[in-house]
Design a protein around this motif. Sequence first.
Motif, PDB file in Angstrom:
ATOM      1  N   LYS A  63      12.509   9.035  -6.578  1.00 54.56           N
ATOM      2  CA  LYS A  63      11.188   8.479  -6.885  1.00 54.56           C
ATOM      3  C   LYS A  63      10.181   9.609  -7.004  1.00 54.56           C
ATOM      4  CE  LYS A  63       7.575   5.613  -6.811  1.00 54.56           C
ATOM      5  NZ  LYS A  63       7.243   4.741  -7.948  1.00 54.56           N
ATOM      6  N   ARG A  64       9.336   9.550  -8.003  1.00 53.90           N
ATOM      7  CA  ARG A  64       8.242  10.498  -8.137  1.00 53.90           C
ATOM      8  C   ARG A  64       6.929   9.744  -7.923  1.00 53.90           C
ATOM      9  NH1 ARG A  64       7.444  14.800 -13.068  1.00 53.90           N
ATOM     10  NH2 ARG A  64       5.733  15.969 -12.163  1.00 53.90           N
ATOM     11  N   PHE A  65       6.269  10.055  -6.818  1.00 47.43           N
ATOM     12  CA  PHE A  65       4.996   9.410  -6.491  1.00 47.43           C
ATOM     13  C   PHE A  65       3.821  10.224  -7.032  1.00 47.43           C
ATOM     14  CE2 PHE A  65       7.230   7.324  -2.882  1.00 47.43           C
ATOM     15  CZ  PHE A  65       6.678   6.052  -2.962  1.00 47.43           C
ATOM     16  N   ALA A  66       2.800   9.534  -7.504  1.00 50.39           N
ATOM     17  CA  ALA A  66       1.484  10.154  -7.635  1.00 50.39           C
ATOM     18  C   ALA A  66       0.873  10.126  -6.230  1.00 50.39           C
ATOM     19  CB  ALA A  66       0.613   9.372  -8.604  1.00 50.39           C
ATOM     20  N   TYR A  67      -0.005  11.088  -5.937  1.00 50.28           N
ATOM     21  CA  TYR A  67      -0.624  11.134  -4.606  1.00 50.28           C
ATOM     22  C   TYR A  67      -1.272   9.792  -4.241  1.00 50.28           C
ATOM     23  CZ  TYR A  67      -0.117  16.229  -4.216  1.00 50.28           C
ATOM     24  OH  TYR A  67       0.390  17.508  -4.112  1.00 50.28           O
TER      25      TYR A  67
ATOM     26  N   GLU B 298      -0.681   6.823  -5.375  1.00 47.92           N
ATOM     27  CA  GLU B 298       0.311   5.760  -5.203  1.00 47.92           C
ATOM     28  C   GLU B 298       0.941   5.826  -3.805  1.00 47.92           C
ATOM     29  OE1 GLU B 298       4.337   4.260  -7.599  1.00 47.92           O
ATOM     30  OE2 GLU B 298       3.464   6.219  -8.012  1.00 47.92           O
ATOM     31  N   ALA B 299       1.311   7.043  -3.395  1.00 51.62           N
ATOM     32  CA  ALA B 299       1.898   7.221  -2.061  1.00 51.62           C
ATOM     33  C   ALA B 299       0.880   6.913  -0.967  1.00 51.62           C
ATOM     34  CB  ALA B 299       2.418   8.646  -1.911  1.00 51.62           C
ATOM     35  N   GLN B 300      -0.403   7.256  -1.225  1.00 51.89           N
ATOM     36  CA  GLN B 300      -1.454   6.991  -0.239  1.00 51.89           C
ATOM     37  C   GLN B 300      -1.626   5.485  -0.029  1.00 51.89           C
ATOM     38  OE1 GLN B 300      -3.167   9.579   1.457  1.00 51.89           O
ATOM     39  NE2 GLN B 300      -3.667   7.821   2.740  1.00 51.89           N
ATOM     40  N   LYS B 301      -1.510   4.706  -1.096  1.00 53.65           N
ATOM     41  CA  LYS B 301      -1.619   3.245  -0.981  1.00 53.65           C
ATOM     42  C   LYS B 301      -0.523   2.689  -0.075  1.00 53.65           C
ATOM     43  CE  LYS B 301      -3.970   2.252  -5.359  1.00 53.65           C
ATOM     44  NZ  LYS B 301      -3.814   1.725  -6.739  1.00 53.65           N
ATOM     45  N   VAL B 302       0.691   3.244  -0.193  1.00 53.50           N
ATOM     46  CA  VAL B 302       1.806   2.799   0.646  1.00 53.50           C
ATOM     47  C   VAL B 302       1.508   3.120   2.117  1.00 53.50           C
ATOM     48  CG1 VAL B 302       4.256   3.154   1.190  1.00 53.50           C
ATOM     49  CG2 VAL B 302       3.514   3.018  -1.198  1.00 53.50           C
ATOM     50  N   LEU B 303       1.016   4.329   2.375  1.00 54.41           N
ATOM     51  CA  LEU B 303       0.671   4.711   3.752  1.00 54.41           C
ATOM     52  C   LEU B 303      -0.450   3.837   4.312  1.00 54.41           C
ATOM     53  CD1 LEU B 303       0.708   8.630   3.835  1.00 54.41           C
ATOM     54  CD2 LEU B 303       2.251   7.079   5.032  1.00 54.41           C
ATOM     55  N   ASP B 304      -1.477   3.608   3.491  1.00 55.49           N
ATOM     56  CA  ASP B 304      -2.624   2.812   3.942  1.00 55.49           C
ATOM     57  C   ASP B 304      -2.226   1.373   4.242  1.00 55.49           C
ATOM     58  OD1 ASP B 304      -4.204   5.035   3.653  1.00 55.49           O
ATOM     59  OD2 ASP B 304      -5.040   4.448   1.718  1.00 55.49           O
ATOM     60  N   ALA B 305      -1.321   0.821   3.399  1.00 56.54           N
ATOM     61  CA  ALA B 305      -0.883  -0.574   3.565  1.00 56.54           C
ATOM     62  C   ALA B 305       0.149  -0.710   4.678  1.00 56.54           C
ATOM     63  CB  ALA B 305      -0.300  -1.095   2.254  1.00 56.54           C
ATOM     64  N   LYS B 306       0.710   0.426   5.124  1.00 60.79           N
ATOM     65  CA  LYS B 306       1.764   0.452   6.137  1.00 60.79           C
ATOM     66  C   LYS B 306       3.001  -0.354   5.709  1.00 60.79           C
ATOM     67  CE  LYS B 306      -1.183   1.261  10.221  1.00 60.79           C
ATOM     68  NZ  LYS B 306      -1.772   2.398   9.576  1.00 60.79           N
ATOM     69  N   SER B 307       3.187  -0.449   4.413  1.00 63.11           N
ATOM     70  CA  SER B 307       4.372  -1.124   3.870  1.00 63.11           C
ATOM     71  C   SER B 307       4.504  -0.752   2.403  1.00 63.11           C
ATOM     72  CB  SER B 307       4.255  -2.644   4.017  1.00 63.11           C
ATOM     73  OG  SER B 307       3.207  -3.137   3.190  1.00 63.11           O
ATOM     74  N   GLY B 308       5.690  -0.996   1.850  1.00 58.15           N
ATOM     75  CA  GLY B 308       5.912  -0.691   0.445  1.00 58.15           C
ATOM     76  C   GLY B 308       7.083   0.263   0.272  1.00 58.15           C
ATOM     77  N   GLU B 309       7.287   0.702  -0.946  1.00 60.11           N
ATOM     78  CA  GLU B 309       8.424   1.543  -1.283  1.00 60.11           C
ATOM     79  C   GLU B 309       8.388   2.867  -0.511  1.00 60.11           C
ATOM     80  OE1 GLU B 309      10.805   2.665  -5.417  1.00 60.11           O
ATOM     81  OE2 GLU B 309       8.631   2.342  -5.466  1.00 60.11           O
TER      82      GLU B 309
ATOM     83  N   ARG C   1      -9.396  13.931  -0.742  1.00 57.61           N
ATOM     84  CA  ARG C   1      -8.099  14.435  -0.267  1.00 57.61           C
ATOM     85  C   ARG C   1      -7.599  13.513   0.838  1.00 57.61           C
ATOM     86  NH1 ARG C   1      -5.775  19.274   0.460  1.00 57.61           N
ATOM     87  NH2 ARG C   1      -6.288  19.273   2.668  1.00 57.61           N
ATOM     88  N   GLY C   2      -6.523  12.795   0.536  1.00 60.30           N
ATOM     89  CA  GLY C   2      -5.961  11.886   1.530  1.00 60.30           C
ATOM     90  C   GLY C   2      -4.840  12.533   2.315  1.00 60.30           C
ATOM     91  N   ASP C   3      -4.197  11.735   3.169  1.00 59.54           N
ATOM     92  CA  ASP C   3      -3.088  12.239   3.979  1.00 59.54           C
ATOM     93  C   ASP C   3      -1.935  12.740   3.112  1.00 59.54           C
ATOM     94  OD1 ASP C   3      -4.314  11.889   6.366  1.00 59.54           O
ATOM     95  OD2 ASP C   3      -3.219  10.088   6.957  1.00 59.54           O
ATOM     96  N   THR C   4      -1.729  12.127   1.945  1.00 61.35           N
ATOM     97  CA  THR C   4      -0.598  12.561   1.108  1.00 61.35           C
ATOM     98  C   THR C   4      -0.812  13.976   0.571  1.00 61.35           C
ATOM     99  OG1 THR C   4      -1.594  11.351  -0.752  1.00 61.35           O
ATOM    100  CG2 THR C   4       0.205  10.266   0.416  1.00 61.35           C
ATOM    101  N   ASN C   5      -2.048  14.310   0.222  1.00 65.65           N
ATOM    102  CA  ASN C   5      -2.348  15.686  -0.206  1.00 65.65           C
ATOM    103  C   ASN C   5      -2.045  16.675   0.921  1.00 65.65           C
ATOM    104  OD1 ASN C   5      -4.559  13.804  -1.588  1.00 65.65           O
ATOM    105  ND2 ASN C   5      -4.114  15.470  -2.995  1.00 65.65           N
ATOM    106  N   LYS C   6      -2.503  16.323   2.124  1.00 65.76           N
ATOM    107  CA  LYS C   6      -2.328  17.208   3.274  1.00 65.76           C
ATOM    108  C   LYS C   6      -0.861  17.304   3.679  1.00 65.76           C
ATOM    109  CE  LYS C   6      -6.937  15.889   4.808  1.00 65.76           C
ATOM    110  NZ  LYS C   6      -7.714  15.083   5.764  1.00 65.76           N
ATOM    111  N   LEU C   7      -0.144  16.199   3.515  1.00 61.45           N
ATOM    112  CA  LEU C   7       1.281  16.158   3.855  1.00 61.45           C
ATOM    113  C   LEU C   7       2.069  17.162   3.011  1.00 61.45           C
ATOM    114  CD1 LEU C   7       3.274  12.774   3.909  1.00 61.45           C
ATOM    115  CD2 LEU C   7       4.154  14.753   2.728  1.00 61.45           C
TER     116      LEU C   7
END
Length: 417
Positions: free
Chosen positions: A80-84, A86-97, A147-153
């Motif tokens: 899977k290739r995430f955009a930042y 897109e991945a941030q939405k998954v982290l924020d929702a605490k669910s998803g792919e 800059r969200g957590d995904t950028n920092k990650l």
Amino acid sequence: ADVSHYVLPGTRLDTEALERATSVYLVDRTIPMLPEALSNDLCSLNPREDKLTFGAVFEIDKDAQVLKRWFGKTVIHSDKRFAYEEAQKVLDAKSGEYFEELDTLNQLAKKLTAERVRAGAITMETEEIKFKLDADGKPLSVYIKERGDTNKLIEEFMLLANKEVAKFGSKDKDKKERPFIYRIHDEPDEDKIATLKEYLKLLGYTLNERRGVIPPEEFNRLFKELDGKNEKQSIQTFVIRSMQKAVYSTKNVGHYGLAFPFYTHFTSPIRRYPDIIAHRLLEKYLNGEKISGEKTGGYQKMAEHSTEREIEAADAERASVKYKQVEYMSERVGQDFTGIITGLTEWGMYVAEKTTRAEGFVRIKEMSPGNYTYDPKNFVLKDSNSSNIMRIGDEIGIRVKNVDVEKQTIDYTVVQK
């Protein structure tokens, strides 16, 4: 991406890549270091395709301590290739792919960050100005990228790879030093720090010394104190100018800002030539090869050239942002905005529009009503007719009076908010 598999020493492709030394990211275009066939296809880690890579593989415990490390040529097949975002939405929702995987990486990244800060790393969040352009490249809107957590990650794991590769490359199995390319950042110059302390004092802030040196945690305390304040960006810019520049070199002095004794650039060979050098040297050392001392001078020349090109690219990128900010304001002459004072002189003040950060100048003779004069001792503009004082960080109402796109200048006047 294993760029060094495709870009071989002595080829025309390698000669051109070294000459460019970096990709340049302007607002409306990218000038790549490598041809598109490599950067956007062969070396792009597209999902569900086998791609050649150079792996830095770590086994890490729950406290983010590295238990094992391995470097070598690999093939990756990305699921899977995430955009930042897109991945941030998954982290924020605490669910998803791939939530569990992303969450695990995020928790580890936060621990790696905390460990760096404890070791003395400077944590500074700088603003990145972004534009929405129309089909002709004209700016429709300007905004500050979050800059969200995904950028920092991603950043934290790249730092880990870069640090460990540099550590491995620096010495052979007998602990003897060997040629390698480093990303170094020397300690601040005493005179520049003295000037910085004077500047901060005028604005009501301090940096405390310990045994004649300002420890990195003092900078972090300052940045925390500045959170949410209008003068934050002006002060951070002054702090950056007071620091030494990070450069490439074969002579390692460590990285002051990151608090790393060993650091290199390994993770972006598509867009930076020093990373390609790091890959080549790493491959040689993994294969048990040795490099003679006289070859180190050639690597140092490459390092110095890469530093020069990086500075030129950064200047071009800043100029590109400035141009688009001015172009955006050229369509808004006569309109009113909120501005933040960023600089003061005896002729007037520099003001950045709050949303776009488009900086312009307000002439002192046009600051009516009032009779303002510059007080260099206290670093303020004073009105002799009233108690009004203008300081860096003050929010004021501004009107776009005149814009010269060719000269890259904006003139503002002060209006009542």
